[in-house]
Design a protein around this motif. Structure first.
Motif, PDB file in Angstrom:
ATOM      1  N   TYR A 136       0.806  -1.219   0.000  1.00  0.00           N
ATOM      2  CA  TYR A 136       0.000   0.000   0.000  1.00  0.00           C
ATOM      3  C   TYR A 136       0.840   1.270   0.000  1.00  0.00           C
ATOM      4  N   LEU A 137       1.941   1.269   0.702  1.00  0.00           N
ATOM      5  CA  LEU A 137       2.787   2.465   0.740  1.00  0.00           C
ATOM      6  C   LEU A 137       3.316   2.779  -0.656  1.00  0.00           C
ATOM      7  N   ILE A 138       3.806   1.765  -1.338  1.00  0.00           N
ATOM      8  CA  ILE A 138       4.297   1.967  -2.707  1.00  0.00           C
ATOM      9  C   ILE A 138       3.157   2.464  -3.596  1.00  0.00           C
ATOM     10  N   ALA A 139       1.994   1.836  -3.489  1.00  0.00           N
ATOM     11  CA  ALA A 139       0.848   2.229  -4.316  1.00  0.00           C
ATOM     12  C   ALA A 139       0.415   3.659  -4.017  1.00  0.00           C
ATOM     13  N   GLY A 140       0.352   4.012  -2.752  1.00  0.00           N
ATOM     14  CA  GLY A 140      -0.055   5.368  -2.379  1.00  0.00           C
ATOM     15  C   GLY A 140       0.921   6.427  -2.871  1.00  0.00           C
ATOM     16  N   LEU A 141       2.204   6.181  -2.662  1.00  0.00           N
ATOM     17  CA  LEU A 141       3.213   7.132  -3.126  1.00  0.00           C
ATOM     18  C   LEU A 141       3.201   7.251  -4.655  1.00  0.00           C
ATOM     19  N   ALA A 142       3.066   6.134  -5.323  1.00  0.00           N
ATOM     20  CA  ALA A 142       3.024   6.151  -6.787  1.00  0.00           C
ATOM     21  C   ALA A 142       1.799   6.909  -7.292  1.00  0.00           C
ATOM     22  N   THR A 143       0.669   6.766  -6.609  1.00  0.00           N
ATOM     23  CA  THR A 143      -0.535   7.495  -7.003  1.00  0.00           C
ATOM     24  C   THR A 143      -0.326   8.994  -6.858  1.00  0.00           C
ATOM     25  N   VAL A 144       0.224   9.416  -5.728  1.00  0.00           N
ATOM     26  CA  VAL A 144       0.484  10.848  -5.510  1.00  0.00           C
ATOM     27  C   VAL A 144       1.422  11.382  -6.580  1.00  0.00           C
ATOM     28  N   LEU A 145       2.520  10.671  -6.819  1.00  0.00           N
ATOM     29  CA  LEU A 145       3.479  11.135  -7.823  1.00  0.00           C
ATOM     30  C   LEU A 145       2.867  11.157  -9.224  1.00  0.00           C
ATOM     31  N   THR A 146       2.043  10.171  -9.532  1.00  0.00           N
ATOM     32  CA  THR A 146       1.394  10.142 -10.842  1.00  0.00           C
ATOM     33  C   THR A 146       0.452  11.321 -11.005  1.00  0.00           C
ATOM     34  N   LEU A 147      -0.320  11.624  -9.973  1.00  0.00           N
ATOM     35  CA  LEU A 147      -1.227  12.770 -10.053  1.00  0.00           C
ATOM     36  C   LEU A 147      -0.455  14.082 -10.154  1.00  0.00           C
ATOM     37  N   VAL A 148       0.689  14.181  -9.483  1.00  0.00           N
ATOM     38  CA  VAL A 148       1.539  15.371  -9.622  1.00  0.00           C
ATOM     39  C   VAL A 148       1.983  15.514 -11.075  1.00  0.00           C
ATOM     40  N   VAL A 149       2.433  14.418 -11.661  1.00  0.00           N
ATOM     41  CA  VAL A 149       2.878  14.467 -13.063  1.00  0.00           C
ATOM     42  C   VAL A 149       1.721  14.842 -13.982  1.00  0.00           C
ATOM     43  N   LEU A 150       0.566  14.210 -13.793  1.00  0.00           N
ATOM     44  CA  LEU A 150      -0.567  14.475 -14.673  1.00  0.00           C
ATOM     45  C   LEU A 150      -1.119  15.885 -14.527  1.00  0.00           C
ATOM     46  N   VAL A 151      -1.290  16.337 -13.306  1.00  0.00           N
ATOM     47  CA  VAL A 151      -1.969  17.609 -13.061  1.00  0.00           C
ATOM     48  C   VAL A 151      -0.980  18.774 -12.998  1.00  0.00           C
ATOM     49  N   VAL A 152      -0.029  18.692 -12.089  1.00  0.00           N
ATOM     50  CA  VAL A 152       0.878  19.831 -11.852  1.00  0.00           C
ATOM     51  C   VAL A 152       1.863  19.995 -13.009  1.00  0.00           C
ATOM     52  N   ILE A 153       2.551  18.934 -13.361  1.00  0.00           N
ATOM     53  CA  ILE A 153       3.534  19.035 -14.436  1.00  0.00           C
ATOM     54  C   ILE A 153       2.836  19.353 -15.760  1.00  0.00           C
ATOM     55  N   GLY A 154       1.651  18.813 -15.970  1.00  0.00           N
ATOM     56  CA  GLY A 154       0.882  19.139 -17.179  1.00  0.00           C
ATOM     57  C   GLY A 154       0.583  20.621 -17.274  1.00  0.00           C
ATOM     58  N   ALA A 155       0.189  21.225 -16.151  1.00  0.00           N
ATOM     59  CA  ALA A 155      -0.099  22.670 -16.142  1.00  0.00           C
ATOM     60  C   ALA A 155       1.175  23.482 -16.369  1.00  0.00           C
ATOM     61  N   ILE A 156       2.275  23.052 -15.758  1.00  0.00           N
ATOM     62  CA  ILE A 156       3.553  23.757 -15.950  1.00  0.00           C
ATOM     63  C   ILE A 156       3.992  23.644 -17.411  1.00  0.00           C
ATOM     64  N   GLU A 157       3.876  22.475 -17.961  1.00  0.00           N
ATOM     65  CA  GLU A 157       4.245  22.244 -19.358  1.00  0.00           C
ATOM     66  C   GLU A 157       3.425  23.142 -20.287  1.00  0.00           C
ATOM     67  N   GLN A 158       2.153  23.249 -19.993  1.00  0.00           N
ATOM     68  CA  GLN A 158       1.284  24.094 -20.811  1.00  0.00           C
ATOM     69  C   GLN A 158       1.688  25.561 -20.691  1.00  0.00           C
ATOM     70  N   ARG A 159       1.962  25.995 -19.474  1.00  0.00           N
ATOM     71  CA  ARG A 159       2.296  27.395 -19.243  1.00  0.00           C
ATOM     72  C   ARG A 159       3.656  27.756 -19.840  1.00  0.00           C
TER      73      ARG A 159
END
Length: 161
Positions: free
Chosen positions: A124-147
């Motif tokens: 679960y720890l690996i899954a939880g951390l991977a989910t957080v990092l994936t959402l950061v990449v999808l949402v935050v990095i996506g917005a930065i890339e766009q900007r």
């Protein structure tokens, strides 16, 4: 064939539930962006990976107890990865035209499968951390890339000619 409920029903339910929830979280991002694979696809990929992992672990324990033939959980995980690769290829092929499209969606489906494998294995720890990092990449990095680079979000080509 075993028909009675396993003594570890709560643990099994937790593994499947967490896998489904984490898949839903990834699918939510795709759904909001109107991508071809959204909530249900990601949830089902993650949950099916968890189911396959759990079954492979059960087979392994049966082999160790002398109740079954030969079982190798690692080969099952390898099979999951190959099957998800076919799903991802289908998502990419779906976006026909002069531009390669839907790569981010395909990658998020791949991650949903990995999350299911992790949850099926009880990591679960690996899954939880991977989910957080994936959402950061999808949402935050996506917005930065766009900007920063003016890239459209998620593999969308510029305006149609």
């Amino acid at each position: 064939m075993i028909l009675e409920a396993p003594p570890h029903l709560l643990d099994t339910s937790l593994r499947l539930g967490v896998a489904t929830l984490l898949g839903l979280l990834l699918g939510l991002d795709r759904e909001v962006r109107g991508k071809p694979a959204g909530l249900r696809t990601h949830a089902l990929v993650s949950m099916s990976s968890a189911v396959t992992t759990l079954v492979s672990l059960e087979f392994y324990h049966m082999v160790r107890a002398g109740e079954a033939g030969d079982a190798d959980p690692i080969r099952v995980v390898q099979g999951i990865a190959q099957a998800i690769g076919f799903i991802c290829a289908g998502v990419i092929i779906q976006g026909r035209g002069p531009h390669v499209r839907n790569l981010t969606t395909a990658a998020s489906i791949w991650m949903a499968g990995a999350l299911g494998i992790a949850c099926g294995g009880g990591f679960y720890l690996i899954a939880g951390l991977a989910t957080v990092l994936t959402l950061v990449v999808l949402v935050v990095i996506g917005a930065i890339e766009q900007r920063l680079f003016g890239k459209p979000l998620d593999d969308q080509p510029d305006a149609a000619p």
